[in-house]
Design an enzyme around this catalytic site. Structure first.
Site, PDB file in Angstrom:
ATOM      1  N   CYS A 120      -4.138  -3.022  -9.513  1.00 58.96           N
ATOM      2  CA  CYS A 120      -4.358  -2.091  -8.402  1.00 58.96           C
ATOM      3  C   CYS A 120      -5.827  -1.769  -8.199  1.00 58.96           C
ATOM      4  CB  CYS A 120      -3.583  -0.807  -8.633  1.00 58.96           C
ATOM      5  SG  CYS A 120      -1.857  -1.138  -8.887  1.00 58.96           S
ATOM      6  N   HIS A 267      -6.666   5.336  -5.294  1.00 61.61           N
ATOM      7  CA  HIS A 267      -5.540   4.399  -5.258  1.00 61.61           C
ATOM      8  C   HIS A 267      -4.264   5.218  -5.196  1.00 61.61           C
ATOM      9  CE1 HIS A 267      -2.515   1.595  -6.161  1.00 61.61           C
ATOM     10  NE2 HIS A 267      -2.395   1.903  -7.437  1.00 61.61           N
ATOM     11  N   ASN A 297       3.153   2.820  -3.339  1.00 59.77           N
ATOM     12  CA  ASN A 297       2.039   2.166  -4.030  1.00 59.77           C
ATOM     13  C   ASN A 297       1.932   0.714  -3.559  1.00 59.77           C
ATOM     14  OD1 ASN A 297       0.368   0.839  -5.815  1.00 59.77           O
ATOM     15  ND2 ASN A 297       1.257   1.723  -7.663  1.00 59.77           N
TER      16      ASN A 297
END
Ligand code: ACO
Length: 340
Positions: A120, A267, A297
């Site tokens: 990520c 994030h 996500n």
């Protein structure tokens, strides 16, 4: 010399799956998912869509300012010197890179193209890679940086503790090397980047099957697990610490306080991680931009998607100081200080 973001774009699949939709086939519910993660929905790609398809859509937007004209995007693509694409869910395993697939579809013939894998944190790594490749070259001027993910393809849809967290999407930015200074009065663009990794946590976020450690064997079917496995508690603890450390370092190294920062773009893994880090740092919630409620996500796509939403929504003004902070598989972490 400065590295400036001159365009942003995003692409999310049209199919929107709410928590209530998931609860029809999974032992979960809107209340649990919202209270534990802040997620309300995610967008899921159809079977025909691959990582490069979303990446291409986001790239075209970033290249044209979203005017939707195919010719304008393809014309602008001819000016690209580099394409760096961050993903953990590439079109193909190993080869070719998804960046090469995008390069071909854009007709960006003079651009070098490569993928970056950093979970990520991928977009932060990709941005720094592209910026570095521009900075060291006399001739390269412009790069396309993409984060694109189809996490729905690697999520275990029978595991409620992981599948509810993820969504599909892509975000992109075009960066350019300009004459503006990077330091001192009048400085602009990408001012500072932190990149880090802790491979001792590799097992906490892992897709075990399909690589050379554990390849598919003749006769196996794809029903055998190719899923993303996650140690949620370990990732949570790592994420909160990586977040607070990166945020503190980015500000301290530049002699900044939180009042100097216009917005922090984290994030979008779990709203609770952001809240916990904010509390530790004493940063008010309104400093953080969150869109996890809508997209869940999307791994390396989450920060460029957020950047595009903010940019197009008119929420980023010239002179704004922005922090981006990410953490993820590897384990990895990183962040940028950007003067918009
Ligand atoms: N619906 C309902 N109940 C659930 C669900 C669900 N979707 N998932 C888990 N539960 C249950 C568990 O079974 C457990 O039940 P039990 O107490 O009866 O055993 C209970 O909820 C608590 O489970 P925990 O796993 O302890 O829940 P926790 O509060 O730790 O939250 C979570 C889990 C949200 C995954 C959290 O650990 C987390 O956010 N970790 C970080 C995850 C993350 O950010 N990952 C991505 C980062 S890297 C990247 O972006 C790829």
């Amino acid at each position: 010399m400065a590295i400036e973001i001159i365009g942003t774009g995003k692409a999310v699949p049209p199919r929107r799956v709410t928590n209530d939709d998931l609860a029809r086939t999974l032992d979960t519910g809107d209340e649990w998912i919202r209270s534990h993660t802040g997620i309300g929905a995610r967008h899921i790609a159809d079977e025909r869509t691959a990582c490069s398809d979303l990446a291409l859509e986001a790239a075209k937007e970033a290249l044209t300012g979203g005017d939707g004209r195919e010719e304008a995007a393809l014309e602008a693509a001819k000016t690209l010197d580099i394409i760096v694409l961050a993903t953990a869910t590439a079109d193909y395993y190993g080869c070719p890179s998804t960046a090469c697939v995008v390069q071909e579809k854009l007709g960006a013939r003079q651009a070098a193209a490569m993928d970056v894998t950093a979970g990520c944190t991928g977009f932060i790594y990709a941005l720094e890679t592209a910026a570095g490749l521009l900075a060291i070259s006399k001739t390269r001027k412009r790069a396309l940086v993409i984060g694109s993910e189809l996490l729905s393809r690697v999520a275990n849809w029978e595991d409620r503790s992981t599948c509810v967290l993820f969504g599909d999407g892509a975000g992109a930015v075009v960066i350019e090397k300009t004459e503006a200074p990077q330091e001192g009065p009048g400085r602009r663009g990408l001012l500072r980047t932190i990149l880090g990794a802790d491979g001792s946590g590799a097992e906490h976020l892992i897709i075990r099957r399909g690589g050379t450690r554990n390849p598919f064997k003749a006769g196996e079917t794809l029903e055998l697990p190719v899923h993303l496995e996650m140690n949620g508690q370990a990732v949570y603890n790592f994420a909160v610490k990586a977040f607070t450390d990166t945020c503190t370092r980015l500000m301290e190294e530049d002699g900044l306080g939180i009042d100097d920062i216009s917005l922090i773009i984290p994030h979008q893994a779990n709203a609770r991680i952001v809240q916990a880090a904010g509390k530790r740092l004493g940063i008010p919630e309104e400093k953080f931009f969150l869109n996890i409620e809508e997209y869940a996500n999307t791994s390396s796509a989450s920060i460029p998607i957020a950047l595009d939403e903010l940019n197009r929504g008119g929420r980023l003004k010239r002179g704004d100081l922005i922090l981006t902070i990410a953490f993820g598989g590897g384990l990895t972490y990183g962040g940028n200080l950007i003067l918009w």
